[in-house]
Design a protein around this motif. Structure first.
Motif, PDB file in Angstrom:
ATOM      1  N   GLY A  43     -22.484  30.827  41.209  1.00 24.19           N
ATOM      2  CA  GLY A  43     -22.736  29.436  40.726  1.00 24.19           C
ATOM      3  C   GLY A  43     -21.613  29.066  39.355  1.00 24.19           C
ATOM      4  N   SER A  44     -20.909  29.947  39.043  1.00 20.36           N
ATOM      5  CA  SER A  44     -20.191  29.753  37.940  1.00 20.36           C
ATOM      6  C   SER A  44     -18.979  28.618  38.103  1.00 20.36           C
ATOM      7  N   ALA A  45     -18.432  28.270  39.214  1.00 10.84           N
ATOM      8  CA  ALA A  45     -17.793  27.384  39.665  1.00 10.84           C
ATOM      9  C   ALA A  45     -17.835  27.042  41.011  1.00 10.84           C
ATOM     10  N   PRO A  46     -19.079  26.380  41.524  1.00 11.15           N
ATOM     11  CA  PRO A  46     -19.178  26.341  42.837  1.00 11.15           C
ATOM     12  C   PRO A  46     -18.452  25.399  43.853  1.00 11.15           C
ATOM     13  N   PHE A  47     -17.380  24.510  43.024  1.00 16.40           N
ATOM     14  CA  PHE A  47     -16.414  23.552  43.593  1.00 16.40           C
ATOM     15  C   PHE A  47     -15.277  23.468  42.715  1.00 16.40           C
ATOM     16  N   CYS A  48     -14.092  23.321  43.283  1.00 16.19           N
ATOM     17  CA  CYS A  48     -12.931  22.830  42.655  1.00 16.19           C
ATOM     18  C   CYS A  48     -13.261  21.590  41.992  1.00 16.19           C
ATOM     19  N   VAL A  49     -13.028  21.378  40.868  1.00 15.91           N
ATOM     20  CA  VAL A  49     -13.142  20.109  40.165  1.00 15.91           C
ATOM     21  C   VAL A  49     -12.237  19.242  40.753  1.00 15.91           C
ATOM     22  N   CYS A  50     -10.714  19.383  40.842  1.00 14.91           N
ATOM     23  CA  CYS A  50      -9.652  18.584  41.414  1.00 14.91           C
ATOM     24  C   CYS A  50     -10.142  18.457  43.094  1.00 14.91           C
ATOM     25  N   ALA A  51     -10.649  19.259  43.719  1.00 11.78           N
ATOM     26  CA  ALA A  51     -11.153  18.798  45.229  1.00 11.78           C
ATOM     27  C   ALA A  51     -12.403  17.933  44.973  1.00 11.78           C
ATOM     28  N   LEU A  52     -13.180  17.907  44.273  1.00 12.08           N
ATOM     29  CA  LEU A  52     -14.168  17.049  44.312  1.00 12.08           C
ATOM     30  C   LEU A  52     -13.870  15.498  43.903  1.00 12.08           C
ATOM     31  N   LEU A  53     -12.977  15.531  42.756  1.00 11.84           N
ATOM     32  CA  LEU A  53     -12.334  14.401  42.205  1.00 11.84           C
ATOM     33  C   LEU A  53     -11.522  13.716  43.134  1.00 11.84           C
ATOM     34  N   ALA A  54     -10.912  14.521  43.961  1.00 14.81           N
ATOM     35  CA  ALA A  54     -10.074  13.873  45.410  1.00 14.81           C
ATOM     36  C   ALA A  54     -10.870  13.080  46.049  1.00 14.81           C
ATOM     37  N   THR A  55     -11.734  13.378  46.236  1.00 17.14           N
ATOM     38  CA  THR A  55     -12.890  12.609  47.334  1.00 17.14           C
ATOM     39  C   THR A  55     -13.153  11.308  46.830  1.00 17.14           C
ATOM     40  N   GLU A  56     -12.800  11.221  45.363  1.00 16.89           N
ATOM     41  CA  GLU A  56     -13.033   9.919  44.562  1.00 16.89           C
ATOM     42  C   GLU A  56     -11.760   9.205  44.412  1.00 16.89           C
ATOM     43  N   LEU A  57     -10.677   9.528  44.793  1.00 20.62           N
ATOM     44  CA  LEU A  57      -9.368   9.020  44.381  1.00 20.62           C
ATOM     45  C   LEU A  57      -9.458   7.296  44.293  1.00 20.62           C
ATOM     46  N   PRO A  58      -9.907   6.748  45.421  1.00 24.64           N
ATOM     47  CA  PRO A  58      -9.787   5.223  45.456  1.00 24.64           C
ATOM     48  C   PRO A  58     -10.485   4.741  44.289  1.00 24.64           C
ATOM     49  N   VAL A  59     -11.347   5.175  43.487  1.00 23.59           N
ATOM     50  CA  VAL A  59     -12.156   4.643  42.420  1.00 23.59           C
ATOM     51  C   VAL A  59     -11.682   5.176  41.310  1.00 23.59           C
ATOM     52  N   LEU A  60     -10.881   6.201  41.191  1.00 19.35           N
ATOM     53  CA  LEU A  60     -10.684   7.152  39.804  1.00 19.35           C
ATOM     54  C   LEU A  60      -9.621   5.989  39.126  1.00 19.35           C
ATOM     55  N   PRO A  61      -9.714   6.046  37.699  1.00 20.60           N
ATOM     56  CA  PRO A  61      -8.643   5.507  36.820  1.00 20.60           C
ATOM     57  C   PRO A  61      -7.095   6.345  37.008  1.00 20.60           C
TER      58      PRO A  61
END
Length: 193
Positions: free
Chosen positions: A97-115
């Motif tokens: 549970g120390s890093a259950p998901f790549c931060v960039c992979a998660l943020l990539a799902t939000e690319l259309p709304v990211l700054p």
């Protein structure tokens, strides 16, 4: 380390956990202030905007990932072992549970709304990871330790998508073992098994 950098590091660590839990829009400075035990103006002192905070977080994440990949290359010179250790790293992070998901992979799902400044850092992470994977696959193909069915570039993209998809499946099923269930056959195929 100064008190100011400690506070900034605490803010970044908190933001990372909040992003993993709920994405870019799943947290606010009030959430960080409550978790870290500071006031919102203190966060604004270090990171005037949320976009600047997350951009800094992703830039640091990219730096840490690059250092980790470089270390892996030094410790395991053969490409097959590098790929196994790369997936092994994520399997361990998901399990504990120390890093259950790549931060960039998660943020990539939000690319259309990211700054844009955050989106640019996320894209840069993917390009860098893809280049590392492509290099490892090329070396493995050249020395005969890996068998590719596609070009090294296509295999790198497939590998990256499989790893990130396996993270998602492990999270969706609530079963950390699902990660290895998905990634092990990919590595076995590449190793000719």
């Amino acid at each position: 380390m100064t008190a100011a950098s400690t506070t900034a590091d605490e803010i970044l660590a908190c933001a990372r956990g909040l992003i993993i839990a709920g994405g870019y829009n799943g947290f606010s400075y009030a959430d960080i202030a409550d978790a870290v035990g500071i006031r919102k103006p203190s966060i604004h002192h270090h990171f005037p905007t949320k976009a600047e905070l997350v951009q800094k977080l992703v830039a640091q994440y990219r730096k840490d990932a690059a250092a980790g990949l470089a270390h892996l290359a030094r410790e395991a010179p053969d490409p097959a072992t590098q790929l196994r250790r790369y997936t092994g790293y994520w399997a361990a992070c998901i399990k504990d549970g120390s890093a259950p998901f790549c931060v960039c992979a998660l943020l990539a799902t939000e690319l259309p709304v990211l700054p844009e400044q955050v989106a640019a850092e996320v894209r840069a992470h993917f390009r860098s990871l893809s280049a590392w994977l492509k290099s490892a696959l090329e070396r493995g193909q050249k020395d005969g330790s890996l068998t590719l069915t596609e070009t090294p570039r296509a295999e790198a993209e497939l590998f990256m998508a499989t790893v990130h998809g396996a993270m998602l499946s492990a999270r969706a099923y609530g079963e950390p073992k699902m990660f290895a269930t998905i990634t092990n056959p990919l590595i076995d195929r590449l190793c000719g098994r």
